[in-house]
Enzyme design. Structure first.
Site, PDB file in Angstrom:
ATOM      1  N   TYR A  43       0.855  -1.234  -0.123  1.00 20.29           N
ATOM      2  CA  TYR A  43       0.161   0.018   0.092  1.00 20.29           C
ATOM      3  C   TYR A  43       0.907   1.415   0.186  1.00 20.29           C
ATOM      4  CZ  TYR A  43      -2.833   3.942   1.964  1.00 20.29           C
ATOM      5  OH  TYR A  43      -3.384   5.033   1.910  1.00 20.29           O
ATOM      6  N   SER A 125      -2.445  14.794   6.860  1.00 20.07           N
ATOM      7  CA  SER A 125      -3.663  14.198   6.041  1.00 20.07           C
ATOM      8  C   SER A 125      -5.022  14.405   6.566  1.00 20.07           C
ATOM      9  CB  SER A 125      -3.299  12.810   5.631  1.00 20.07           C
ATOM     10  OG  SER A 125      -4.619  12.201   4.698  1.00 20.07           O
ATOM     11  N   GLN A 146      -3.632  19.082   5.021  1.00 18.58           N
ATOM     12  CA  GLN A 146      -3.972  18.566   3.719  1.00 18.58           C
ATOM     13  C   GLN A 146      -5.563  18.427   3.713  1.00 18.58           C
ATOM     14  OE1 GLN A 146      -5.006  15.258   3.054  1.00 18.58           O
ATOM     15  NE2 GLN A 146      -5.846  15.662   1.031  1.00 18.58           N
ATOM     16  N   TYR A 148      -8.629  17.282   1.775  1.00 19.70           N
ATOM     17  CA  TYR A 148      -9.743  16.431   0.905  1.00 19.70           C
ATOM     18  C   TYR A 148     -11.053  17.305   0.907  1.00 19.70           C
ATOM     19  CZ  TYR A 148      -6.456  12.673  -0.752  1.00 19.70           C
ATOM     20  OH  TYR A 148      -5.608  11.758  -1.248  1.00 19.70           O
ATOM     21  N   THR A 174      -5.950  19.231  -1.882  1.00 18.60           N
ATOM     22  CA  THR A 174      -5.462  18.104  -2.951  1.00 18.60           C
ATOM     23  C   THR A 174      -6.468  18.183  -3.845  1.00 18.60           C
ATOM     24  OG1 THR A 174      -4.660  16.845  -1.286  1.00 18.60           O
ATOM     25  CG2 THR A 174      -5.131  15.617  -3.241  1.00 18.60           C
ATOM     26  N   ARG A 183      -5.023   1.059  -7.830  1.00 13.45           N
ATOM     27  CA  ARG A 183      -3.846   0.398  -7.263  1.00 13.45           C
ATOM     28  C   ARG A 183      -3.851  -1.184  -7.405  1.00 13.45           C
ATOM     29  NH1 ARG A 183      -3.956   5.096  -2.832  1.00 13.45           N
ATOM     30  NH2 ARG A 183      -3.844   6.821  -4.195  1.00 13.45           N
ATOM     31  N   LYS A 242      -2.456  21.120  -4.048  1.00 17.58           N
ATOM     32  CA  LYS A 242      -1.601  20.079  -4.259  1.00 17.58           C
ATOM     33  C   LYS A 242      -2.062  19.268  -5.224  1.00 17.58           C
ATOM     34  CE  LYS A 242       0.430  16.323  -1.492  1.00 17.58           C
ATOM     35  NZ  LYS A 242      -0.311  14.914  -2.496  1.00 17.58           N
ATOM     36  N   HIS A 265       0.795  12.976  -7.031  1.00 21.80           N
ATOM     37  CA  HIS A 265       0.339  11.831  -5.602  1.00 21.80           C
ATOM     38  C   HIS A 265       1.350  10.817  -5.550  1.00 21.80           C
ATOM     39  CE1 HIS A 265      -3.462  12.060  -3.343  1.00 21.80           C
ATOM     40  NE2 HIS A 265      -2.941  10.898  -3.152  1.00 21.80           N
ATOM     41  N   ASP A 296       6.610  17.341  -4.892  1.00 20.61           N
ATOM     42  CA  ASP A 296       7.087  16.252  -4.419  1.00 20.61           C
ATOM     43  C   ASP A 296       7.086  15.167  -5.533  1.00 20.61           C
ATOM     44  OD1 ASP A 296       4.398  14.964  -4.911  1.00 20.61           O
ATOM     45  OD2 ASP A 296       3.760  15.673  -2.972  1.00 20.61           O
ATOM     46  N   GLY A 297       7.600  13.840  -5.073  1.00 16.45           N
ATOM     47  CA  GLY A 297       7.459  12.848  -6.113  1.00 16.45           C
ATOM     48  C   GLY A 297       8.765  12.261  -6.320  1.00 16.45           C
ATOM     49  N   ARG A 320       6.611   8.826   0.873  1.00 14.36           N
ATOM     50  CA  ARG A 320       7.143   7.558   1.271  1.00 14.36           C
ATOM     51  C   ARG A 320       8.375   7.392   2.384  1.00 14.36           C
ATOM     52  NH1 ARG A 320       5.536   7.199  -3.890  1.00 14.36           N
ATOM     53  NH2 ARG A 320       3.930   5.579  -4.722  1.00 14.36           N
TER      54      ARG A 320
HETATM   55  C1  LIG Z   1       0.851   6.061   1.966  1.00 13.54           C
HETATM   56  C2  LIG Z   1       0.534   7.349   1.310  1.00 13.54           C
HETATM   57  C3  LIG Z   1      -0.432   7.905   1.529  1.00 13.54           C
HETATM   58  C4  LIG Z   1      -0.537   9.136   0.983  1.00 13.54           C
HETATM   59  N1  LIG Z   1      -2.016   9.647   1.508  1.00 13.54           N
HETATM   60  C5  LIG Z   1      -2.189  11.125   0.926  1.00 13.54           C
HETATM   61  C6  LIG Z   1      -3.084  11.922   1.444  1.00 13.54           C
HETATM   62  O1  LIG Z   1      -3.902  11.437   2.314  1.00 13.54           O
HETATM   63  N2  LIG Z   1      -3.236  12.943   1.088  1.00 13.54           N
HETATM   64  C7  LIG Z   1      -2.699  13.675  -0.351  1.00 13.54           C
HETATM   65  O2  LIG Z   1      -2.882  14.689  -0.573  1.00 13.54           O
HETATM   66  N3  LIG Z   1      -1.586  12.825  -0.543  1.00 13.54           N
HETATM   67  C8  LIG Z   1      -1.192  11.525  -0.127  1.00 13.54           C
HETATM   68  N4  LIG Z   1      -0.412  11.034  -0.418  1.00 13.54           N
HETATM   69  C9  LIG Z   1       0.478  11.504  -1.634  1.00 13.54           C
HETATM   70  C10 LIG Z   1       1.885  12.127  -0.778  1.00 13.54           C
HETATM   71  O3  LIG Z   1       1.403  13.507  -0.243  1.00 13.54           O
HETATM   72  C11 LIG Z   1       2.723  12.666  -2.002  1.00 13.54           C
HETATM   73  O4  LIG Z   1       2.208  13.332  -2.970  1.00 13.54           O
HETATM   74  C12 LIG Z   1       3.649  11.523  -2.602  1.00 13.54           C
HETATM   75  O5  LIG Z   1       3.990  10.217  -1.852  1.00 13.54           O
HETATM   76  C13 LIG Z   1       5.128  12.081  -3.072  1.00 13.54           C
HETATM   77  O6  LIG Z   1       5.834  11.199  -3.563  1.00 13.54           O
HETATM   78  P1  LIG Z   1       6.936  10.315  -2.700  1.00 13.54           P
HETATM   79  O7  LIG Z   1       5.898   9.158  -1.903  1.00 13.54           O
HETATM   80  O8  LIG Z   1       7.796   9.647  -4.003  1.00 13.54           O
HETATM   81  O9  LIG Z   1       7.776  11.145  -2.202  1.00 13.54           O
HETATM   82  C14 LIG Z   1      -0.082   9.648   0.113  1.00 13.54           C
HETATM   83  C15 LIG Z   1       1.123   8.970  -0.244  1.00 13.54           C
HETATM   84  C16 LIG Z   1       1.265   7.907   0.316  1.00 13.54           C
HETATM   85  C17 LIG Z   1       2.795   6.862  -0.177  1.00 13.54           C
HETATM   86  C1  LIG Z   2      -7.225   7.073   1.242  1.00 15.62           C
HETATM   87  C2  LIG Z   2      -6.503   7.586   0.117  1.00 15.62           C
HETATM   88  C3  LIG Z   2      -7.396   8.574  -0.684  1.00 15.62           C
HETATM   89  C4  LIG Z   2      -5.348   8.297   0.879  1.00 15.62           C
HETATM   90  C5  LIG Z   2      -4.304   8.679  -0.293  1.00 15.62           C
HETATM   91  O1  LIG Z   2      -4.281   9.879  -0.736  1.00 15.62           O
HETATM   92  C6  LIG Z   2      -3.490   7.584  -0.748  1.00 15.62           C
HETATM   93  O2  LIG Z   2      -3.219   6.732  -0.353  1.00 15.62           O
HETATM   94  O3  LIG Z   2      -2.433   8.091  -1.933  1.00 15.62           O
END
Ligand SMILES: Cc1cc2nc3c(=O)[nH]c(=O)nc-3n(C[C@H](O)[C@H](O)[C@H](O)COP(=O)(O)O)c2cc1C
Ligand SMILES: CC(C)CC(=O)C(=O)O
Length: 369
Positions: A43, A125, A146, A148, A174, A183, A242, A265, A296-297, A320
């Site tokens: 996940y 989040s 953040q 939603y 977001t 996924r 975002k 994301h 990010d990313g 991550r």
């Molecule tokens: C496990 C996980 C949960 C995430 N949950 C959210 C979230 O709740 N809201 C959101 O805007 N982005 C969420 N994201 C996206 C991150 O904010 C971010 O954009 C992304 O992880 C950046 O990439 P990186 O993991 O390569 O650094 C999530 C990412 C991961 C890995």
């Molecule tokens: C519950 C999800 C929408 C949370 C999220 O943004 C993610 O897992 O990337």
């Protein structure tokens, strides 16, 4: 679904489960993989469909090389900066991630403590597994919320009010998730959030499986620019969008005083969406310094931070990597991951001849051959 509770034994900070020293972010990733149940790691790591965008985010940094300046006479490196009038020790932020208690029993409160110890700004989040009040109380430093936007706009307003009362300094709304991506690791694993990871800020909503119907029953897919402007007015907080990848969207945000957070994301939503770094130069040009630009990313190295700032970002965020730290050692792991990335950034700055972030300019970057 199997039990996703994380079994853990205490270990000295900086050592992985096998006792090996954790030197870089990739080491934390491997240590987290050993600790976390396989479906939780999937996940965390996974992206949408074939995960091309997940890979591109990192590869684009490897496709750029640095051209260091020498004989600059600098004897020190200063990573200090300011984003929306908040002074920060370094331009490395924590991106929002849902459900930290999936990864460590101490959850977001531990992340907040680790971020503060590393002098880094955390973004909490909407789907945090502890409440904004609990996290705000644990946070020893500045943090953002953040959002939603919820279908229930009354609930949205209440979330914003609570985040502000708990000392959030800005709202990162977001905008790249009208639906969550498909996924496939989660689909194969039959993964759904266990109760200890469920969103603490929200009333229990029926049918909140992230991968049932195409639309999440909570997230409003019909958000538009007027909603972002209204959120700024109602909250009195700075707002960032975002999930921006297009220069024209960035320009529109800048014209409205809305900060630009370049993100796909982490490749978790639209597979084959452009890598964030490839989108940065055109966005930086159109924003022209009017509002902060965050990216990010795929940021995994100090040299990545240097490249992003050289190409026009004001700060980077990681997702991550700090969760790997959280999984390995709670607050201490978050602190050590962020400190390690900052140290790499300082070393890279010194080696490219930059004393301050203002010295990171586009001429430092060229295509790798
Ligand atoms: C496990 C996980 C949960 C995430 N949950 C959210 C979230 O709740 N809201 C959101 O805007 N982005 C969420 N994201 C996206 C991150 O904010 C971010 O954009 C992304 O992880 C950046 O990439 P990186 O993991 O390569 O650094 C999530 C990412 C991961 C890995
Ligand atoms: C519950 C999800 C929408 C949370 C999220 O943004 C993610 O897992 O990337």
């Amino acid at each position: 679904m199997s039990d996703t509770t994380v079994e853990r034994t205490p270990r000295p900070s900086g050592d992985g489960p096998s006792g090996a020293a954790l030197v870089n972010l990739a080491d934390y990733r491997e240590a987290a993989r050993e600790i976390l149940p396989a479906e939780v790691f999937d996940y965390l790591e996974g992206g949408a469909a074939d995960e091309h965008t997940v890979r591109w985010n990192q590869q684009t940094y490897r496709q750029l090389a640095l051209l260091p300046r020498v004989l600059t006479g600098h004897a020190s490196v200063d990573t200090g900066c300011s984003v929306f009038d908040t002074a920060l020790d370094s331009p490395i932020l924590l991106a929002p991630a849902a459900s930290h208690r999936l990864f460590h029993p101490d959850g977001e409160a531990a992340t907040a403590r680790g971020a503060a110890e590393a002098g880094a700004l955390m973004t909490v989040s909407t789907f945090s597994s502890q409440t904004v009040e609990e996290i705000g109380a644990a946070a020893g430093g500045p943090w953002w919320f953040q959002l939603y936007v919820q279908r229930d706009r009354g609930l949205t307003a209440e979330l914003v009010r609570r985040a502000r009362a708990a000392s959030a300094r800005a709202l990162a709304v977001t905008v790249d998730t009208p639906v969550t991506g498909l996924r496939e690791r989660d689909l194969r694993n039959g993964f759904a959030l266990p109760s200890h990871g469920s969103p603490a800020n929200l009333p229990h909503a029926p049918g909140t499986s992230a991968h049932g119907a195409i639309h999440d029953p909570r997230i409003d897919p019909a958000v538009d620019w007027s909603d972002l402007a209204a959120l700024g007015e109602v909250s009195g907080l700075p707002v960032l969008a975002k999930g921006i990848l297009r220069a024209e969207d960035a320009k529109r945000a800048a014209e409205a005083g809305i900060g630009v957070w370049i993100s796909n994301h982490g490749g978790r939503n639209l597979d084959t969406a452009a890598s964030t770094l490839s989108a940065l130069p055109a966005i930086a040009e159109r924003v022209a310094g009017r509002v902060p630009v965050i990216i990010d990313g795929g940021v995994r190295r100090g040299t990545d931070v240097v490249k992003a700032l050289a190409l026009g970002a004001d700060a980077v965020a990681v997702g991550r990597p700090y969760i790997w730290g959280l999984a390995v050692d709670g607050a201490g792991g978050v602190r050590d991951v962020i400190r390690g990335l900052r140290r790499e950034t300082e070393v890279a700055m010194a080696l490219v001849g930059a004393a301050t972030l203002d010295d990171l300019t586009p001429d430092l970057v060229t295509a790798a051959r």
